[in-house]
Scaffold this active site. Structure first.
Site, PDB file in Angstrom:
ATOM      1  N   CYS A  78       0.838  -1.208   0.000  1.00  0.00           N
ATOM      2  CA  CYS A  78       0.000   0.000   0.000  1.00  0.00           C
ATOM      3  C   CYS A  78       0.868   1.250   0.000  1.00  0.00           C
ATOM      4  O   CYS A  78       2.004   1.237   0.479  1.00  0.00           O
ATOM      5  CB  CYS A  78      -0.896   0.049   1.244  1.00  0.00           C
ATOM      6  SG  CYS A  78      -2.056  -1.308   1.412  1.00  0.00           S
ATOM      7  N   ASP A  79       0.305   2.320  -0.512  1.00  0.00           N
ATOM      8  CA  ASP A  79       0.943   3.630  -0.394  1.00  0.00           C
ATOM      9  C   ASP A  79      -0.139   4.694  -0.315  1.00  0.00           C
ATOM     10  O   ASP A  79      -1.087   4.681  -1.109  1.00  0.00           O
ATOM     11  CB  ASP A  79       1.863   3.926  -1.578  1.00  0.00           C
ATOM     12  CG  ASP A  79       2.673   5.190  -1.335  1.00  0.00           C
ATOM     13  OD1 ASP A  79       3.700   5.103  -0.622  1.00  0.00           O
ATOM     14  OD2 ASP A  79       2.275   6.267  -1.812  1.00  0.00           O
ATOM     15  N   SER A  80       0.002   5.592   0.657  1.00  0.00           N
ATOM     16  CA  SER A  80      -1.004   6.642   0.866  1.00  0.00           C
ATOM     17  C   SER A  80      -0.399   8.026   0.693  1.00  0.00           C
ATOM     18  O   SER A  80       0.732   8.282   1.113  1.00  0.00           O
ATOM     19  CB  SER A  80      -1.600   6.539   2.279  1.00  0.00           C
ATOM     20  OG  SER A  80      -2.255   5.311   2.477  1.00  0.00           O
ATOM     21  N   GLY A 115      -3.069   3.670  -2.646  1.00  0.00           N
ATOM     22  CA  GLY A 115      -2.880   2.663  -3.675  1.00  0.00           C
ATOM     23  C   GLY A 115      -2.713   1.298  -3.030  1.00  0.00           C
ATOM     24  O   GLY A 115      -2.057   1.172  -1.992  1.00  0.00           O
TER      25      GLY A 115
END
Length: 209
Positions: A78-80, A115
């Site tokens: 994940c990436d925020s 993501g």
């Protein structure tokens, strides 16, 4: 049993999964986010930026998995980032940057983008690569100057996307959200549910209680 691997050091993401019945193996990726961001096409939509970062993290961890996990697992990366005023904002990295970010976003609204990349691995082979981006609109309050100071001094906003947490001290300064709260914390349960189903698994196959 299919194991779950979380390709993230985020305590928030780990907490979301644990509260939802999954206790993942945590393996932090070696991806240099700044280097990867600098190499991306500057015209990429914000949703695609976080998606590419998430995929890079998941693939990095998949390449380092021990044999016992390669046999049967799901890797989640994940990436925020916060998209506000036409700009993607990641982790401030310093107290000064965190303060400046809060001074600019107080009283405003932005979209917290996360993501997600999910890899299904069986017998040492990646059989499915699934991904999507979650978006939640966040309406920020107007904390007083001394509240911003004490919040920055706490250290919490320095190393989190958008310089705030919904489930920590920063939650006091969020007026409301539109959408999925778990996405704001960093891992969207409904989105991951959909990705898992695309691989042919049921989310209940991954529960550990």
């Amino acid at each position: 049993m299919t194991r779950v691997v979380l390709a993230s050091a985020s305590k928030g993401r780990l907490g979301v999964l644990r509260q939802a019945g999954i206790d993942p193996q945590v393996i932090v990726s070696a991806v240099d986010e700044d280097t990867l961001l600098a190499a991306l096409d500057p015209d990429l939509p914000p949703e695609a930026v976080v998606a590419k970062l998430a995929t890079a993290k998941a693939l990095s961890v998949a390449a380092e998995l021990p044999d016992e996990l390669l046999a049967d697992c799901v890797v989640i990366g994940c990436d925020s980032m916060l998209f506000l005023d036409g700009t993607l904002r990641g982790k401030p990295g310093s107290a000064e940057a965190a303060r400046a970010q809060w001074e600019s976003m107080a009283g405003s609204a932005g979209h917290l983008l996360t993501g997600h990349a999910l890899l299904r691995i069986s017998g040492g082979v990646i059989t499915h690569t699934e991904g999507d981006t979650g978006s939640t609109k966040v309406h920020f309050g107007k904390p007083a100057e001394d509240e911003i100071t004490r919040y920055v001094d706490s250290g919490e906003p320095i190393h989190v996307a958008g310089a705030f947490t919904l489930n920590g001290l920063g939650g006091w300064f969020v007026d409301r959200i539109e959408g999925d709260p778990s996405n704001v914390i960093g891992l969207s349960l409904p989105l991951v549910h959909r990705l898992v189903r695309r691989t042919g698994l049921s989310i209940s196959d991954l529960w550990q209680r």
